[in-house]
Motif scaffolding. Structure first.
Motif, PDB file in Angstrom:
ATOM      1  N   TYR A 233       1.033  -1.477   0.035  1.00 15.14           N
ATOM      2  CA  TYR A 233      -0.035  -0.045   0.098  1.00 15.14           C
ATOM      3  C   TYR A 233       0.836   1.240   0.089  1.00 15.14           C
ATOM      4  CZ  TYR A 233      -2.666   3.737   2.140  1.00 15.14           C
ATOM      5  OH  TYR A 233      -3.224   4.772   2.248  1.00 15.14           O
ATOM      6  N   LYS A 234       1.894   1.192   0.781  1.00 11.16           N
ATOM      7  CA  LYS A 234       2.709   2.379   0.917  1.00 11.16           C
ATOM      8  C   LYS A 234       3.505   2.534  -0.381  1.00 11.16           C
ATOM      9  CE  LYS A 234       4.148   5.794   2.989  1.00 11.16           C
ATOM     10  NZ  LYS A 234       3.231   7.254   3.474  1.00 11.16           N
ATOM     11  N   VAL A 235       3.881   1.576  -1.138  1.00 11.03           N
ATOM     12  CA  VAL A 235       4.826   1.621  -2.201  1.00 11.03           C
ATOM     13  C   VAL A 235       4.066   2.441  -3.186  1.00 11.03           C
ATOM     14  CG1 VAL A 235       5.457   0.452  -4.358  1.00 11.03           C
ATOM     15  CG2 VAL A 235       6.032  -0.439  -2.134  1.00 11.03           C
ATOM     16  N   TRP A 236       2.540   2.290  -3.331  1.00 12.10           N
ATOM     17  CA  TRP A 236       1.802   2.745  -4.319  1.00 12.10           C
ATOM     18  C   TRP A 236       1.604   4.307  -3.792  1.00 12.10           C
ATOM     19  CZ3 TRP A 236       1.161   1.880  -8.874  1.00 12.10           C
ATOM     20  CH2 TRP A 236      -0.034   2.469  -9.692  1.00 12.10           C
ATOM     21  N   GLU A 237       1.166   4.479  -2.436  1.00 11.25           N
ATOM     22  CA  GLU A 237       0.734   5.825  -2.060  1.00 11.25           C
ATOM     23  C   GLU A 237       2.045   6.459  -2.160  1.00 11.25           C
ATOM     24  OE1 GLU A 237      -1.266   7.157   2.244  1.00 11.25           O
ATOM     25  OE2 GLU A 237       0.977   6.942   2.104  1.00 11.25           O
ATOM     26  N   ALA A 238       3.322   6.367  -1.793  1.00 12.59           N
ATOM     27  CA  ALA A 238       4.462   6.975  -2.255  1.00 12.59           C
ATOM     28  C   ALA A 238       4.525   7.358  -3.722  1.00 12.59           C
ATOM     29  CB  ALA A 238       5.729   6.346  -1.704  1.00 12.59           C
ATOM     30  N   ILE A 251      10.223  -0.712  -1.349  1.00  9.60           N
ATOM     31  CA  ILE A 251      10.546  -1.743  -2.233  1.00  9.60           C
ATOM     32  C   ILE A 251      11.763  -2.747  -1.672  1.00  9.60           C
ATOM     33  CG2 ILE A 251      11.346  -2.315  -4.603  1.00  9.60           C
ATOM     34  CD1 ILE A 251       9.949  -0.267  -5.579  1.00  9.60           C
ATOM     35  N   LEU A 252      12.793  -1.907  -1.075  1.00  5.09           N
ATOM     36  CA  LEU A 252      13.830  -2.766  -0.669  1.00  5.09           C
ATOM     37  C   LEU A 252      13.404  -3.654   0.512  1.00  5.09           C
ATOM     38  CD1 LEU A 252      16.870   0.011  -0.462  1.00  5.09           C
ATOM     39  CD2 LEU A 252      16.597  -2.124  -1.951  1.00  5.09           C
TER      40      LEU A 252
ATOM     41  N   ARG B 130      15.790 -10.360  -6.720  1.00 10.93           N
ATOM     42  CA  ARG B 130      14.715 -11.418  -7.109  1.00 10.93           C
ATOM     43  C   ARG B 130      13.669 -11.659  -5.758  1.00 10.93           C
ATOM     44  NH1 ARG B 130      14.997 -16.753  -6.170  1.00 10.93           N
ATOM     45  NH2 ARG B 130      16.927 -16.436  -5.403  1.00 10.93           N
ATOM     46  N   PRO B 131      14.070 -11.239  -4.675  1.00  9.91           N
ATOM     47  CA  PRO B 131      12.937 -11.450  -3.567  1.00  9.91           C
ATOM     48  C   PRO B 131      12.010 -10.310  -3.747  1.00  9.91           C
ATOM     49  CG  PRO B 131      15.044 -11.748  -2.680  1.00  9.91           C
ATOM     50  CD  PRO B 131      15.307 -11.077  -4.128  1.00  9.91           C
ATOM     51  N   ILE B 132      12.378  -9.154  -4.323  1.00  8.84           N
ATOM     52  CA  ILE B 132      11.274  -8.036  -4.731  1.00  8.84           C
ATOM     53  C   ILE B 132      10.110  -8.689  -5.391  1.00  8.84           C
ATOM     54  CG2 ILE B 132      10.985  -5.767  -5.320  1.00  8.84           C
ATOM     55  CD1 ILE B 132      13.966  -5.369  -4.812  1.00  8.84           C
TER      56      ILE B 132
END
Lengths: 284, 281
Positions: A233-238, A251-252, B130-132
């Motif tokens: 959710y935060k990936v998309w919000e960011a 993502i990391l 890969r794990p992403i």
């Protein structure tokens, strides 16, 4: 797998006999990783060539990630980061555990019992070819809340994979073992305990690793379309609020979570299947 | 492995039943086609439960449109141009992403499997990336690629790429050392080694990677279209949900399922053509 001298692979890694080879492999690994981050730095931060100019800079992202007072409010020192992490990890653990326990039981029963297989197989075959992510709208319709929909989707991803691999595992067991056990007077329970479970375990664990990756993958997709918290959710919000550095952090974090969770399963598998020893070169 | 239930549940006709040929015939049929009969009964029960979920008040299922409405909706949708355009778009994206994953993944995998330096340098980087989950790359892809079309294809590519890469490495690293030595002692050069040893030995696992990769490609195309596109089956699915067309949601799901199934079957065929020496799997 005997380590071939000129055809190295994941199996013949740095665990070779010579310590020198180990060090060389280690330095090569460092080299590879440095090249990756250096090219990120050069392409994005320094030269900003072509579309790379749009991407978040390595230096800024790292500073944001480890800053006690981040620009967009999320770094490893903020509570919000751990809230999202906890939301996602909690969902994955919960959904994965349910999916695995249900999947292994159903898989063993349908690999073992004719009636059970005949009943389950057609329903599974009907549902399985549909990609998990295509279930998203239907699951949202069926489940009472968005939170339960996200968990259900994460569950579904692991569920089918676990059933399939468990079933394959049980059916891969040589008929001779069943006959031997029966002629030695094993009860059905003893056959389950001493033949079926150990025999299917390698397949089950291969399935669990794939299932764990599928869990994260399905979780992120469901969180993006219907979540209210969590890493996905935060990936998309960011992204939406053009906080690209926060996006990189998330993502990391997802990558690290994925890595750790599959490492745990690998370790657990290696522990439970100690008897397999080095027959597969320790790859499994 | 044949369980005790087999013997208990379907005994051959007893003398008493021989007087009733019809029921004995049915019993014999059930015994012989056990899976078929029980499976069909299960499916019928399932569809009946689904159809009458609302009057019966079955929780969950009653939120889903009944099969009769789904059939009606599928008739409408299949006769519309929207649906077929969406199919066409999705298939094109799958083809592009999947082909790219093969074209880039297989050579890199072969290089990593045959060259120690390349393996130890590149493999750690793939272990980081890969794990992403590929879905998490969607926003990055949107930022990076100039068009939405390109980012969708990129996401499909990424989903299939890791599987292709891992399978290629895995296949090439299980080659028996004695083959290589035999070939070398018979005067093979590097190209011969590659062409007659490495490639055929790796082909079966490349094919496995293709089949699994195709499945993941469909997952990815659905995700990317749902999140970041305004065409394709995934988008149609999401749009049906948003306009509250419950029956159409199910038609789209089934269409995606069938398309995925057909493309996996096709890839399996291609795989058998590529590895004719392998027995039927």
């Amino acid at each position: 797998m005997a380590a071939p001298t000129s055809l190295p692979g994941p199996g013949s890694g740095p665990a070779g006999a010579r310590p020198a080879a180990r060090w060389i492999a280690f330095f090569q690994a460092m080299l590879g990783i440095s090249i990756f981050f250096l090219s990120w730095f050069l392409l994005v931060d320094v030269f900003a060539v072509w579309r790379f100019a749009q991407l978040p800079k390595l230096s800024v992202s790292l500073r944001e990630m480890f800053s006690p007072d981040p620009t967009f409010g999320v770094s490893v020192f903020t509570k919000e980061y751990y809230d999202h992490l906890q939301a996602s990890a909690g969902r994955v653990v919960f959904a994965f555990l349910i999916a695995v326990s249900a999947g292994v039981v159903i898989g063993i029963l349908s690999g073992w019992n004719r009636w059970f297989r005949a009943v389950c197989q057609p329903l599974l075959e009907l549902a399985r070819p549909i990609p998990v992510l295509a279930w998203i709208p239907l699951v949202i319709l069926v489940m009472p809340s968005r939170e339960s929909a996200v968990i259900a989707l994460t569950f579904l991803a692991a569920f089918f994979i676990t059933i399939l691999n468990t079933m394959l595992g049980v059916r891969s067991i040589d008929e001779v073992y069943f006959r031997a056990a029966q002629s030695l007077g094993f009860s059905r329970w003893a056959i389950l305990r001493h033949v079926v479970i150990p025999g299917a375990l390698p397949f089950i664990f291969v399935g669990l690793q794939i299932a764990m990756a599928a869990c994260w993958f399905s979780l992120v997709a469901s969180e993006i379309v219907s979540g209210t918290a969590g890493l996905g959710y935060k990936v998309w919000e960011a992204y939406y609020y053009v906080q690209f550095e926060t996006m990189v952090i998330m993502i990391l974090t997802l990558g690290i979570c994925g890595y750790i969770s599959s490492a745990i399963i690998r370790r657990l598998g290696a522990y439970l299947m100690r008897w397999r020893g080095k027959t597969l070169g320790g790859v499994a | 492995m044949k369980s005790l239930a087999t013997a208990a549940s379907a005994p051959s006709a007893t003398p008493a039943e021989r007087g009733v040929p019809l029921s004995a015939g049915i019993r014999k049929y059930v015994h012989r086609h056990f899976d078929l009969v029980v499976g069909a009964a299960t499916l019928i029960a399932f569809f009946l439960a689904w159809q009458f979920a609302r009057p019966l008040g079955i929780p969950g299922l009653s939120a889903v449109e009944p099969p009769t409405k789904v059939v009606a909706a599928s008739w409408d949708l299949l006769s519309s141009a929207t649906f077929w355009t969406a199919c066409y778009k999705s298939v094109l994206r799958i083809l592009a992403g999947f082909a790219l994953a093969q074209i880039i993944g297989v050579p890199i995998g072969l290089m990593m499997a045959t060259n120690r330096m390349a393996f130890h340098t590149i493999f750690p980087v793939t272990e980081i990336l890969r794990p992403i989950p590929p879905v998490a790359w969607i926003p990055v892809a949107i930022i990076f690629w100039p068009t939405r079309e390109m980012s969708t294809v990129f996401i499909v590519f990424l989903g299939a790429f890791w599987i292709v890469l891992l399978n290629t490495i895995g296949g090439a690293s299980t080659i028996d050392e004695s083959y290589r030595r035999a070939a070398l002692s018979l005067g093979s050069n590097r190209w011969h080694l590659f062409r007659y040893i490495v490639l055929p030995a790796t082909m079966p696992s490349i094919v496995t990677g293709m089949v699994v990769g195709m499945g993941i490609s469909w997952e990815m195309v659905v995700a990317a279209e749902m999140i970041a596109s305004d065409t394709g089956l995934g988008y149609l699915l999401w749009q049906s949900f948003e306009i509250n067309a419950g029956a159409q949601v199910i038609v789209c799901m089934l269409a995606i399922g069938i398309a995925g199934f057909v493309s996996s079957a096709l890839i399996g065929r291609v795989g058998r053509l590529l590895t004719p020496w392998q027995g039927r799997r």
